[in-house]
Motif scaffolding. Sequence first.
Motif, PDB file in Angstrom:
ATOM      1  N   ASP A   1       2.600 -28.287 -39.175  1.00  0.00           N
ATOM      2  CA  ASP A   1       1.776 -27.176 -38.699  1.00  0.00           C
ATOM      3  C   ASP A   1       1.826 -27.043 -37.190  1.00  0.00           C
ATOM      4  O   ASP A   1       1.742 -25.946 -36.654  1.00  0.00           O
TER       5      ASP A   1
ATOM      6  N   LEU B   1      -3.686 -25.218 -24.356  1.00  0.00           N
ATOM      7  CA  LEU B   1      -3.205 -24.948 -25.709  1.00  0.00           C
ATOM      8  C   LEU B   1      -2.702 -26.243 -26.353  1.00  0.00           C
ATOM      9  O   LEU B   1      -2.909 -26.482 -27.548  1.00  0.00           O
TER      10      LEU B   1
ATOM     11  N   GLU C   1       6.870  -8.758 -27.823  1.00  0.00           N
ATOM     12  CA  GLU C   1       5.611  -8.181 -28.296  1.00  0.00           C
ATOM     13  C   GLU C   1       4.663  -9.231 -28.845  1.00  0.00           C
ATOM     14  O   GLU C   1       3.469  -9.204 -28.581  1.00  0.00           O
ATOM     15  N   ARG C   2       5.200 -10.143 -29.632  1.00  0.00           N
ATOM     16  CA  ARG C   2       4.338 -11.043 -30.366  1.00  0.00           C
ATOM     17  C   ARG C   2       4.212 -12.413 -29.713  1.00  0.00           C
ATOM     18  O   ARG C   2       3.133 -12.986 -29.642  1.00  0.00           O
ATOM     19  N   TYR C   3       5.325 -12.948 -29.225  1.00  0.00           N
ATOM     20  CA  TYR C   3       5.334 -14.358 -28.830  1.00  0.00           C
ATOM     21  C   TYR C   3       5.283 -14.558 -27.322  1.00  0.00           C
ATOM     22  O   TYR C   3       5.685 -15.586 -26.816  1.00  0.00           O
ATOM     23  N   ARG C   4       4.776 -13.550 -26.631  1.00  0.00           N
ATOM     24  CA  ARG C   4       4.631 -13.656 -25.190  1.00  0.00           C
ATOM     25  C   ARG C   4       3.375 -14.473 -24.899  1.00  0.00           C
ATOM     26  O   ARG C   4       2.348 -14.314 -25.538  1.00  0.00           O
ATOM     27  N   MET C   5       3.481 -15.375 -23.917  1.00  0.00           N
ATOM     28  CA  MET C   5       2.312 -16.164 -23.521  1.00  0.00           C
ATOM     29  C   MET C   5       1.575 -15.343 -22.464  1.00  0.00           C
ATOM     30  O   MET C   5       2.198 -14.786 -21.580  1.00  0.00           O
ATOM     31  N   GLU C   6       0.268 -15.267 -22.601  1.00  0.00           N
ATOM     32  CA  GLU C   6      -0.486 -14.470 -21.611  1.00  0.00           C
ATOM     33  C   GLU C   6      -0.662 -15.273 -20.343  1.00  0.00           C
ATOM     34  O   GLU C   6      -1.087 -16.386 -20.391  1.00  0.00           O
TER      35      GLU C   6
ATOM     36  N   ARG D   1       4.927 -25.203 -36.452  1.00  0.00           N
ATOM     37  CA  ARG D   1       4.846 -23.800 -36.876  1.00  0.00           C
ATOM     38  C   ARG D   1       3.835 -22.997 -36.072  1.00  0.00           C
ATOM     39  O   ARG D   1       4.022 -21.816 -35.827  1.00  0.00           O
ATOM     40  N   THR D   2       2.722 -23.657 -35.695  1.00  0.00           N
ATOM     41  CA  THR D   2       1.637 -22.925 -35.044  1.00  0.00           C
ATOM     42  C   THR D   2       1.808 -22.868 -33.532  1.00  0.00           C
ATOM     43  O   THR D   2       1.495 -21.862 -32.916  1.00  0.00           O
ATOM     44  N   LEU D   3       2.299 -23.948 -32.960  1.00  0.00           N
ATOM     45  CA  LEU D   3       2.370 -23.994 -31.491  1.00  0.00           C
ATOM     46  C   LEU D   3       3.804 -23.985 -30.957  1.00  0.00           C
ATOM     47  O   LEU D   3       4.204 -23.059 -30.257  1.00  0.00           O
TER      48      LEU D   3
ATOM     49  N   PRO E   1       6.604 -20.942 -32.080  1.00  0.00           N
ATOM     50  CA  PRO E   1       6.253 -19.631 -31.521  1.00  0.00           C
ATOM     51  C   PRO E   1       6.305 -19.610 -29.994  1.00  0.00           C
ATOM     52  O   PRO E   1       6.772 -18.635 -29.401  1.00  0.00           O
ATOM     53  N   ALA E   2       5.863 -20.705 -29.363  1.00  0.00           N
ATOM     54  CA  ALA E   2       5.859 -20.741 -27.892  1.00  0.00           C
ATOM     55  C   ALA E   2       7.287 -20.732 -27.348  1.00  0.00           C
ATOM     56  O   ALA E   2       7.564 -20.172 -26.295  1.00  0.00           O
TER      57      ALA E   2
END
Lengths: 233, 200
Positions: free
Chosen positions: A137, A124, A228-233, A140-142, A145-146
């Motif tokens: 960005d 990533l 729900e949203r910001y979990r890393m798979e 904001r994008t990486l 959220p991570a």
Amino acid sequence: MALYGGYRAATLLAKLSGSAWADLGKGIVATFLRVSVALAITLIWTIPVGVFIGTNRRLAAILQPIVQVVASIPATALFPVMLLALLQAPGGLNIAAVLLMLMGTQWYLLFNVIAGASAIPQDLLYTTDLLRLSSLDRWRTLTLPALFPYIITGAITASGGAWNASIVAEHVEFGGKTHATTGVGALIAQATAMGDYALLLAATLALVITVVLVNRFFWRRLYRLAEERYRME
Amino acid sequence: MITATAISDTDNLLDLQSVTKAYRLETKEFLAVKDINLHIKPGEFVCLLGPSGCGKSTLLRMIAGLNAATSGVVSYHGQPLRGVNPHTTIVFQTFALYPWLTVQQNVEIALKARGVPAESRTERALKLIDIVGLDGFESAYPRELSGGMRQKVGFARAMAVEPELLCLDEPFSALDVLSAGTMAEEENPHKGHLDGHSQH
């Protein structure tokens, strides 16, 4: 037994004057603001520093033990030194109280941010490098959220600690003199010193209820969003 | 360890000259890639074959400029590569999608990074998503998709960048045979491709 306890508590609280309740309300608001300021300052410095440490493996190896030693210095050990410097200043105890909260709680967040930053999957990071996102960005994008789940977990622990720290931070005996500022922690400390059970009970309950409500309606929601949203798979 | 040789050419898109990559683990040195010479022309489709762990991914990362070679030269359009190669992209084995962004947002961020104006991003993203066969999944999150569908999102995002050199690490590994065929046709035939395939 519980009923009797409840009855005794109610009679005790009934003894409190209206102005005492008003002070308590003011105290809660004042401490809430202090906790918020301490948390805001913590977030402002721990996120960039934590990301910097967490994404540089070599740096992390050097800095991690240093940070751990610094973090292990008890905040209360430094507090008198801070008071010495700050009590002369206008609003000095106010600043000192925020600083004490800060010293006790910022480490939780720093360690969590470092853990979160070093847990970002390498692919990533590579993909983000290849996309050549602008630095705004990229945050904001990486990065943000991570880090979000780690920040929320750290902030919940930190804010709980800050509320508790208010009891020793807002009311201090220093050089034989008592210094106090407005706050629920100060009220608890004063009530304890004076043996005012009614005020002690009311202030402690108010502190507990506020912390529970903030957890339930603010942190719990963010925590769920993080899961729900910001979990890393 | 891979060894490959080809004839040198000035019109090459990519040239690798005795590229070697060594990792140091404690005191032991580990050679991932040794003395690779590789030349790719525009429009060429090159496939790297080898068993797992032989250095295919390492080579792709050096080509994209994500990792520096221990020795040897990686040149792009005849110029030695410094830092990330802006004309290359990699679709990783793990697909590397942003889990908190929808399929459409994952593609749009690549368009944004390339400077595509906000008005036309949505339209182009939807078109790319349609091309890879994910029409109807625009607002799904990666975790709601199967492995093959996630890989398709990775392709759509890579195509959004319109790279000169598209590197695919284990491409189509998660795709069924039919999708893999369609996907291979969609790859732009005028540009270079480099696929790292392991022998299964």
